[in-house]
Design a protein around this motif. Structure first.
Motif, PDB file in Angstrom:
ATOM      1  N   LEU A 127       0.835  -1.204   0.000  1.00 54.34           N
ATOM      2  CA  LEU A 127       0.000   0.000   0.000  1.00 54.34           C
ATOM      3  C   LEU A 127       0.870   1.255   0.000  1.00 54.34           C
ATOM      4  O   LEU A 127       0.682   2.166  -0.823  1.00 54.34           O
ATOM      5  N   ASP A 128       1.810   1.304   0.938  1.00 54.53           N
ATOM      6  CA  ASP A 128       2.662   2.489   1.070  1.00 54.53           C
ATOM      7  C   ASP A 128       3.502   2.715  -0.187  1.00 54.53           C
ATOM      8  O   ASP A 128       3.653   3.859  -0.650  1.00 54.53           O
ATOM      9  N   SER A 129       4.046   1.641  -0.739  1.00 57.71           N
ATOM     10  CA  SER A 129       4.897   1.768  -1.926  1.00 57.71           C
ATOM     11  C   SER A 129       4.092   2.219  -3.140  1.00 57.71           C
ATOM     12  O   SER A 129       4.546   3.069  -3.921  1.00 57.71           O
ATOM     13  N   ALA A 130       2.904   1.656  -3.301  1.00 57.33           N
ATOM     14  CA  ALA A 130       2.079   2.024  -4.454  1.00 57.33           C
ATOM     15  C   ALA A 130       1.624   3.478  -4.360  1.00 57.33           C
ATOM     16  O   ALA A 130       1.521   4.169  -5.391  1.00 57.33           O
ATOM     17  N   ARG A 131       1.341   3.955  -3.155  1.00 52.81           N
ATOM     18  CA  ARG A 131       0.963   5.372  -2.998  1.00 52.81           C
ATOM     19  C   ARG A 131       2.092   6.278  -3.480  1.00 52.81           C
ATOM     20  O   ARG A 131       1.844   7.317  -4.100  1.00 52.81           O
ATOM     21  N   ARG A 132       3.327   5.892  -3.208  1.00 54.18           N
ATOM     22  CA  ARG A 132       4.458   6.692  -3.658  1.00 54.18           C
ATOM     23  C   ARG A 132       4.597   6.629  -5.176  1.00 54.18           C
ATOM     24  O   ARG A 132       4.863   7.647  -5.837  1.00 54.18           O
ATOM     25  N   LEU A 133       4.430   5.453  -5.735  1.00 56.51           N
ATOM     26  CA  LEU A 133       4.581   5.300  -7.187  1.00 56.51           C
ATOM     27  C   LEU A 133       3.474   6.002  -7.966  1.00 56.51           C
ATOM     28  O   LEU A 133       3.698   6.498  -9.073  1.00 56.51           O
ATOM     29  N   LEU A 134       2.274   6.049  -7.394  1.00 57.43           N
ATOM     30  CA  LEU A 134       1.123   6.586  -8.126  1.00 57.43           C
ATOM     31  C   LEU A 134       0.768   8.016  -7.714  1.00 57.43           C
ATOM     32  O   LEU A 134      -0.244   8.550  -8.176  1.00 57.43           O
ATOM     33  N   ALA A 135       1.590   8.614  -6.863  1.00 62.37           N
ATOM     34  CA  ALA A 135       1.332  10.003  -6.482  1.00 62.37           C
ATOM     35  C   ALA A 135       1.721  10.938  -7.623  1.00 62.37           C
ATOM     36  O   ALA A 135       2.685  10.694  -8.350  1.00 62.37           O
ATOM     37  N   GLY A 136       0.971  11.998  -7.793  1.00 62.62           N
ATOM     38  CA  GLY A 136       1.296  12.984  -8.822  1.00 62.62           C
ATOM     39  C   GLY A 136       0.779  12.591 -10.193  1.00 62.62           C
ATOM     40  O   GLY A 136       0.135  11.555 -10.384  1.00 62.62           O
ATOM     41  N   LYS A 137       1.108  13.413 -11.172  1.00 63.10           N
ATOM     42  CA  LYS A 137       0.602  13.205 -12.533  1.00 63.10           C
ATOM     43  C   LYS A 137       1.473  12.249 -13.336  1.00 63.10           C
ATOM     44  O   LYS A 137       0.993  11.607 -14.274  1.00 63.10           O
ATOM     45  N   SER A 138       2.756  12.196 -13.022  1.00 60.00           N
ATOM     46  CA  SER A 138       3.664  11.309 -13.747  1.00 60.00           C
ATOM     47  C   SER A 138       3.638   9.927 -13.099  1.00 60.00           C
ATOM     48  O   SER A 138       4.249   9.691 -12.048  1.00 60.00           O
ATOM     49  N   ARG A 139       2.934   9.014 -13.717  1.00 56.47           N
ATOM     50  CA  ARG A 139       2.778   7.672 -13.164  1.00 56.47           C
ATOM     51  C   ARG A 139       3.321   6.631 -14.122  1.00 56.47           C
ATOM     52  O   ARG A 139       3.270   6.821 -15.342  1.00 56.47           O
ATOM     53  N   PRO A 140       3.830   5.540 -13.606  1.00 55.18           N
ATOM     54  CA  PRO A 140       4.222   4.436 -14.494  1.00 55.18           C
ATOM     55  C   PRO A 140       2.980   3.817 -15.119  1.00 55.18           C
ATOM     56  O   PRO A 140       1.867   3.980 -14.598  1.00 55.18           O
TER      57      PRO A 140
END
Length: 364
Positions: free
Chosen positions: A251-264
C-alpha cells in the motif's frame, strides 16, 4: 501421546531444551547431546551405536565415554516402535501466512506418504533461533526444514550444521554449498515477468522491492533491472520503492509510485501481497486496471485469485516445494539413522507465468 502420521504438533519450550549452559549429565540425554559432549558429529554417534566399522577405535572410545558420562541409553522398545517413522521439524519466523499455508499442505501430504511426523517451531531473533532448534532436538527431530526468511539465516544454518542435523533450506535465492535446498529460479522468473510487461508495450514500469534480507527479493530486483537495461531502458530512482513483502508495505509503496501526474504504466511487485496492496491503491485513485495501470506480482499465492482483477504473477509451486523438501530431508534422516553419509542436493523446480486480468497491452 505421539502424533499420528501427517499431523502437526506445536512443541512447547522446556527448561532443559532451552539451556545454553555447558553440558551436565542428565536423564533423558539424546544422541545429539552425546555428539556435542564428545565433540563429534551425530552421524559418528549413530555409527558407534549401530556398530558400524568405519569409526576409529579412538573415536569410538571417546563416544562411549560420553555415552556413559551422560547416562545415555538407547530405548530399544521405543526404537522398534518407531521403525520407519521420522520426526521432521519445521523452523519458521514471521512467515507469509499464504506461503506457509501452501507449504504446510505440501509438507504434510508428503509426511503422510513417508510415514513421518511434522513438528513446528517459531522463532525471531538469534537467541530464539537457537532455543527453537534445541526444542526440536529435545522433541526428537530427525531433520529440519527451513523456509524463508530463516533459509538465509547464517546463524540458524550454522547451528544446524554444527550438530549435523539433516537440513533442507526452502525457497532460498542463494543456496549454501553445504546445505540441501529446494527452490525455483527467482532471477529467471522475474526476468520473464519483466519481459512480458515489455512485450505488452510498457516501458515505464515501477518496481516494489521485497525484504532486503531475503535473497529471492534481491534476485527478483536484479532481474528486473537487467531486463530493463537489456531493453535499452533506464529505470529512474523514483520508479523503485522499497517494500517488505507485506500487504501494508505494498500500500505504502504504491501510494508513492502513483502520487502525482507522472505515473508508471505498470507496476511489478516482488510478491503477491504487495501487488494486492498496489491494486487497492489503484482502486482508491479510481484508476482502471489494467487500462490505466497494469499490475503484476510473484508467487501465485491464493491472494492472486481473490483480488479483483485477477493478478498476473509468477507461479511458484509452493506445495511442491513442501513435498520435495520433506522427501529430501527424509532421505537424509534415514541415512543419518543408519550411520551413513548423504550428499548435499539442490533441487530447482519449474515456475510458470500466470497471465490474468491485471495486465494488458497499452495499445488495447
Amino acid at each position: 501421546m505421539p502424533l499420528r502420521q501427517g499431523k502437526v504438533k506445536m512443541t512447547a519450550p522446556t527448561k532443559n531444551s532451552e539451556s545454553t549452559m555447558p553440558f551436565r549429565p542428565r536423564a533423558g540425554s539424546t544422541m545429539w547431546d552425546v555428539a556435542r559432549h564428545a565433540d563429534v558429529s551425530a552421524m559418528t554417534v549413530s555409527r558407534v551405536i549401530n556398530g558400524k566399522e568405519n569409526v576409529s577405535d579412538a573415536t569410538r572410545e571417546k563416544v562411549m565415554r560420553s555415552i556413559h558420562a551422560l547416562g545415555y541409553r538407547v530405548n530399544v522398545a521405543a526404537r522398534a516402535a518407531r521403525v520407519g517413522t521420522l520426526r521432521i521439524g519445521l523452523l519458521y519466523s514471521n512467515p507469509s501466512a499464504a506461503f506457509l499455508s501452501a507449504f504446510l499442505v505440501g509438507a504434510m501430504a508428503q509426511c503422510s506418504r513417508s510415514g513421518a511426523e511434522l513438528l513446528l517451531e517459531t522463532c525471531d531473533d538469534l537467541k530464539s533461533q537457537r532455543k527453537a532448534i534445541d526444542r526440536l532436538i529435545a522433541h526428537g527431530a530427525d531433520g529440519v526444514l527451513v523456509p524463508p526468511p530463516l533459509c538465509d539465516s547464517p546463524a540458524a544454518l550454522k547451528r544446524l550444521r554444527e550438530i549435523c542435523m539433516p537440513t533442507v533450506a526452502v525457497a532460498t535465492g542463494k543456496p549454501a554449498a553445504n546445505v540441501s535446498a529446494v527452490r525455483i529460479d527467482d532471477y529467471d522468473g522475474a526476468r520473464a515477468m519483466t519481459k512480458y510487461l515489455l512485450s505488452l508495450g510498457h516501458t515505464d514500469i515501477g518496481f516494489i522491492k521485497g525484504d532486503p534480507e531475503h535473497t529471492p527479493a534481491q534476485l527478483r530486483f536484479q532481474a528486473f533491472r537487467d531486463a530493463m537495461q537489456g531493453a535499452g531502458l533506464v529505470v529512474p530512482d523514483q520508479r523503485i520503492v522499497q517494500g517488505m513483502f507485506t500487504y501494508r508495505s505494498g500500500l505504502d509503496s504504491a501510494r508513492r509510485l502513483l502520487a502525482g501526474k507522472s505515473r508508471p504504466t505498470a507496476i511489478f511487485a516482488a510478491n503477491d501481497d504487495m501487488a494486492a496492496g498496489a491494486i487497492a491503491v489503484a482502486h482508491g485513485l479510481h484508476l482502471r486496471i489494467p487500462e490505466d495501470i497494469a499490475i503484476a506480482g510473484f508467487d501465485d499465492t491464493p491472494v492472486a485469485t481473490t483480488v479483483w482483477p485477477g493478478l498476473t504473477t509468477i507461479h511458484q509451486p509452493i506445495g511442491e516445494l513442501g513435498r520435495a523438501a520433506v522427501e529430501l530431508v527424509v532421505e537424509q534422516a534415514k541415512a543419518m539413522r543408519a550411520g551413513e553419509a548423504y550428499a548435499t542436493r539442490h533441487a530447482v523446480l519449474p515456475y510458470q507465468l500466470e497471465v490474468r486480468e491485471s495486465t494488458v497491452s497499452v495499445a488495447d
